[in-house]
Write an enzyme that holds these catalytic residues in place. Structure first.
Site, PDB file in Angstrom:
ATOM      1  N   HIS A 262      -9.278   1.962   0.074  1.00  0.00           N
ATOM      2  CA  HIS A 262      -9.144   2.672   1.333  1.00  0.00           C
ATOM      3  C   HIS A 262     -10.507   2.514   2.010  1.00  0.00           C
ATOM      4  O   HIS A 262     -11.509   2.956   1.464  1.00  0.00           O
ATOM      5  CB  HIS A 262      -8.853   4.137   1.090  1.00  0.00           C
ATOM      6  CG  HIS A 262      -7.448   4.413   0.661  1.00  0.00           C
ATOM      7  ND1 HIS A 262      -6.941   3.979  -0.534  1.00  0.00           N
ATOM      8  CD2 HIS A 262      -6.447   5.087   1.287  1.00  0.00           C
ATOM      9  CE1 HIS A 262      -5.677   4.364  -0.622  1.00  0.00           C
ATOM     10  NE2 HIS A 262      -5.347   5.039   0.458  1.00  0.00           N
TER      11      HIS A 262
ATOM     12  N   HIS B 202       1.551   5.352  -2.129  1.00  0.00           N
ATOM     13  CA  HIS B 202       1.055   6.425  -3.023  1.00  0.00           C
ATOM     14  C   HIS B 202       2.253   7.014  -3.753  1.00  0.00           C
ATOM     15  O   HIS B 202       2.861   7.976  -3.289  1.00  0.00           O
ATOM     16  CB  HIS B 202       0.312   7.500  -2.234  1.00  0.00           C
ATOM     17  CG  HIS B 202      -0.944   7.004  -1.622  1.00  0.00           C
ATOM     18  ND1 HIS B 202      -2.177   7.162  -2.220  1.00  0.00           N
ATOM     19  CD2 HIS B 202      -1.163   6.295  -0.481  1.00  0.00           C
ATOM     20  CE1 HIS B 202      -3.100   6.595  -1.462  1.00  0.00           C
ATOM     21  NE2 HIS B 202      -2.507   6.053  -0.404  1.00  0.00           N
TER      22      HIS B 202
ATOM     23  N   ASP C  20       2.461   3.251   2.873  1.00  0.00           N
ATOM     24  CA  ASP C  20       1.443   4.267   2.571  1.00  0.00           C
ATOM     25  C   ASP C  20       2.060   5.566   2.036  1.00  0.00           C
ATOM     26  O   ASP C  20       1.765   5.972   0.916  1.00  0.00           O
ATOM     27  CB  ASP C  20       0.563   4.543   3.806  1.00  0.00           C
ATOM     28  CG  ASP C  20      -0.777   5.175   3.458  1.00  0.00           C
ATOM     29  OD1 ASP C  20      -1.086   5.339   2.261  1.00  0.00           O
ATOM     30  OD2 ASP C  20      -1.536   5.491   4.394  1.00  0.00           O
TER      31      ASP C  20
ATOM     32  N   HIS D 125       0.846  -1.218   0.000  1.00  0.00           N
ATOM     33  CA  HIS D 125       0.000   0.000   0.000  1.00  0.00           C
ATOM     34  C   HIS D 125       0.870   1.252   0.000  1.00  0.00           C
ATOM     35  O   HIS D 125       1.492   1.595   1.004  1.00  0.00           O
ATOM     36  CB  HIS D 125      -0.922   0.006   1.230  1.00  0.00           C
ATOM     37  CG  HIS D 125      -1.907   1.125   1.194  1.00  0.00           C
ATOM     38  ND1 HIS D 125      -3.258   0.940   1.024  1.00  0.00           N
ATOM     39  CD2 HIS D 125      -1.749   2.472   1.276  1.00  0.00           C
ATOM     40  CE1 HIS D 125      -3.882   2.103   1.019  1.00  0.00           C
ATOM     41  NE2 HIS D 125      -2.974   3.069   1.171  1.00  0.00           N
TER      42      HIS D 125
ATOM     43  N   GLN E 214      -9.405   9.480  -5.237  1.00  0.00           N
ATOM     44  CA  GLN E 214      -9.118  10.183  -3.981  1.00  0.00           C
ATOM     45  C   GLN E 214     -10.266  11.098  -3.529  1.00  0.00           C
ATOM     46  O   GLN E 214     -10.556  11.205  -2.351  1.00  0.00           O
ATOM     47  CB  GLN E 214      -7.831  11.015  -4.144  1.00  0.00           C
ATOM     48  CG  GLN E 214      -7.511  11.974  -3.001  1.00  0.00           C
ATOM     49  CD  GLN E 214      -6.920  11.303  -1.783  1.00  0.00           C
ATOM     50  OE1 GLN E 214      -5.761  10.913  -1.783  1.00  0.00           O
ATOM     51  NE2 GLN E 214      -7.722  11.141  -0.747  1.00  0.00           N
TER      52      GLN E 214
ATOM     53  N   GLU F 250     -10.979   4.658   6.796  1.00  0.00           N
ATOM     54  CA  GLU F 250      -9.798   5.322   7.374  1.00  0.00           C
ATOM     55  C   GLU F 250     -10.324   6.485   8.207  1.00  0.00           C
ATOM     56  O   GLU F 250     -10.298   7.646   7.800  1.00  0.00           O
ATOM     57  CB  GLU F 250      -8.834   5.811   6.280  1.00  0.00           C
ATOM     58  CG  GLU F 250      -7.518   6.309   6.885  1.00  0.00           C
ATOM     59  CD  GLU F 250      -6.526   6.805   5.837  1.00  0.00           C
ATOM     60  OE1 GLU F 250      -6.882   6.852   4.649  1.00  0.00           O
ATOM     61  OE2 GLU F 250      -5.397   7.166   6.225  1.00  0.00           O
TER      62      GLU F 250
HETATM   63 FE   FE2 Z   1      -3.350   5.206   1.382  1.00  0.00          FE
END
Ligand code: FE2
Length: 426
Positions: free
Chosen positions: A210, A59, A309, A57, A152, A213
């Site tokens: 996701h 970005h 992450d 995971h 996102q 979260e």
């Molecule tokens: Fe993430």
């Protein structure tokens, strides 16, 4: 004659004095005490040789952008998302590719040879998607990069969200992402999970969302995700990332939820460095840790992995691509301090993560790719404790990175100071 023979290695399962024979980029044999002619021979000196690290995971479209255009002052998830929104119009493909490639260099040096990265599909230009597809192509000889179409701004909440995500998949992105807790309502969040799972089923793709979260115990999209995985027959292909709300959920509800996740064969990814940083931000004291229930999920038979992450991006100013740092934080936050627990945390950044990516040829067995790491540590526990130096990193039998052992020489009054030693090694 073998291409490569690594002798006297300790393996993650505790076997010692092991030889790993490599031929044609693959492991030909793993046997105790084997000695055979090889073009390249390496004595591991009893050090740990493990399959390479896997980050499930990440970005990569945001990495190494820390401070652009400004630093996240509050340190919160929501300011990070707002800051990413400010940065997006300023992004260029060239700069994005350059930063991603630089990060991949860091990764290889740390024995991290496979990364699943989310890529933001919210902007109709899909510039990050184009850039990361190019990065994937360029790093392919030395690193497996898997991409997740990540809306996102919310696939339903943002205009054109569904179309943009579908276009990203058409371009070759590998996995369907989502962010149900960021949709406008719980109902929209659940609808987004259903829609995205159906899309994945139609296209024969994995899912990695996701999911929850949040510190809100009523954020229960993981339940819908597991239900949809069951309903659509996506067993073993669906992952819930973060799942931090589970930390705050009612115990009775969780006792019902865990078997559902296990039955649906949904994997869960915790991101310890980020969860401990971003969760509990609305709390005074006591302040919740926020990470999902890692040992309980594992005990219920769920495949759990740890992700990095973020590294130096709008959400997190730290990090270096070191999955041992991730495991180290994970075991602290989850209080997995038993020997077995620490080893499970090592698995969370190696074998469990590889299972989520569906990596073929992963492992230290005959027939697997000869992609492994020799660490300056005697076992997984010491590797995590010391965030051990990656002495040698091999990718399909080829040496792709190496480093000298970390050593110090003391200069103390009344003590001979000319002997180099490794601080921290008992
Ligand atoms: Fe993430």
């Amino acid at each position: 004659m073998l291409d490569l023979l690594v002798r006297n290695a300790t393996l993650p399962d505790g076997r010692t004095g092991m030889s790993i024979a490599v031929q044609g980029g693959r492991i030909a044999e793993v046997t105790a005490g084997l000695d055979a002619p090889a073009a390249q021979a390496l004595d591991a000196g009893g050090m740990l040789v493990a399959p390479h690290f896997v980050d499930p995971h990440f970005h990569m479209d945001a990495t190494l952008s820390y401070g652009l255009p400004r630093v996240n002052q509050s340190g919160t998830l929501l300011e990070g998302i707002a800051l990413w929104g400010e940065l997006k119009p300023l992004l260029t493909a060239e700069a994005l590719i350059e930063r991603a490639l630089a990060y991949c260099d860091w990764a290889v040096a740390k024995g991290l040879l496979a990364i699943r990265s989310h890529v933001d599909t919210s902007d109709p230009s899909l510039l990050p998607v184009q850039a990361l597809l190019e990065v994937k192509r360029r790093v392919a000889p030395y690193l497996d990069l898997q991409l997740v179409a990540f809306p996102q701004d919310g696939v339903l909440r943002s205009p054109g969200g569904v179309q943009n995500l579908k276009r990203a998949l058409d371009m070759g992105v590998d996995v369907v992402g989502g962010i149900p807790h960021f949709e406008r309502t719980m109902a929209d969040g659940a609808a987004s999970v259903k829609l995205l799972c159906e899309l994945a089923a139609e296209r024969g793709l994995p899912v990695d969302m996701h999911c929850d979260e949040s510190d809100d115990p009523h954020s229960r999209h993981i339940e819908t995700l597991a239900f949809e995985a069951q309903r659509l027959g996506l067993h073993g292909r669906v992952t819930g990332s973060h799942c931090t709300s589970m930390h705050s959920m009612d115990n009775y509800y969780v006792s019902k939820l865990l078997p559902l996740i296990a039955e649906a064969q949904v994997s869960v990814i915790a991101n310890p460095l980020i969860n401990i940083t971003l969760q509990g931000r609305h709390d005074t004291y006591p302040k919740r840790r926020g990470m999902t229930r890692v040992p309980e999920l594992m005990a219920a038979g769920v495949n759990v992995a740890f992700g990095h992450d973020c590294v130096m991006d709008p959400w997190y100013g730290m990090g270096s691509g070191d999955m041992l740092e991730v495991a180290h934080m994970g075991l602290h936050v989850a209080q997995m301090t038993s020997q077995a627990g620490i080893r499970q945390c090592f698995d969370a950044v190696t074998t469990n993560a590889a299972r989520i990516l569906g990596l073929k040829g992963y492992g230290l067995e005959a027939g697997c790719d000869a992609s492994f790491v020799m660490l300056h540590a005697r076992d997984p526990v010491e590797a995590i404790r010391l965030r051990a130096t990656r002495l040698k990193v091999f990718r399909k039998g080829q040496l792709v990175a190496q480093a000298a052992p970390a050593q110090s020489t003391l200069h103390l009054a009344g003590r001979p100071g000319d002997t180099a030693f490794m601080p921290g090694r008992a």
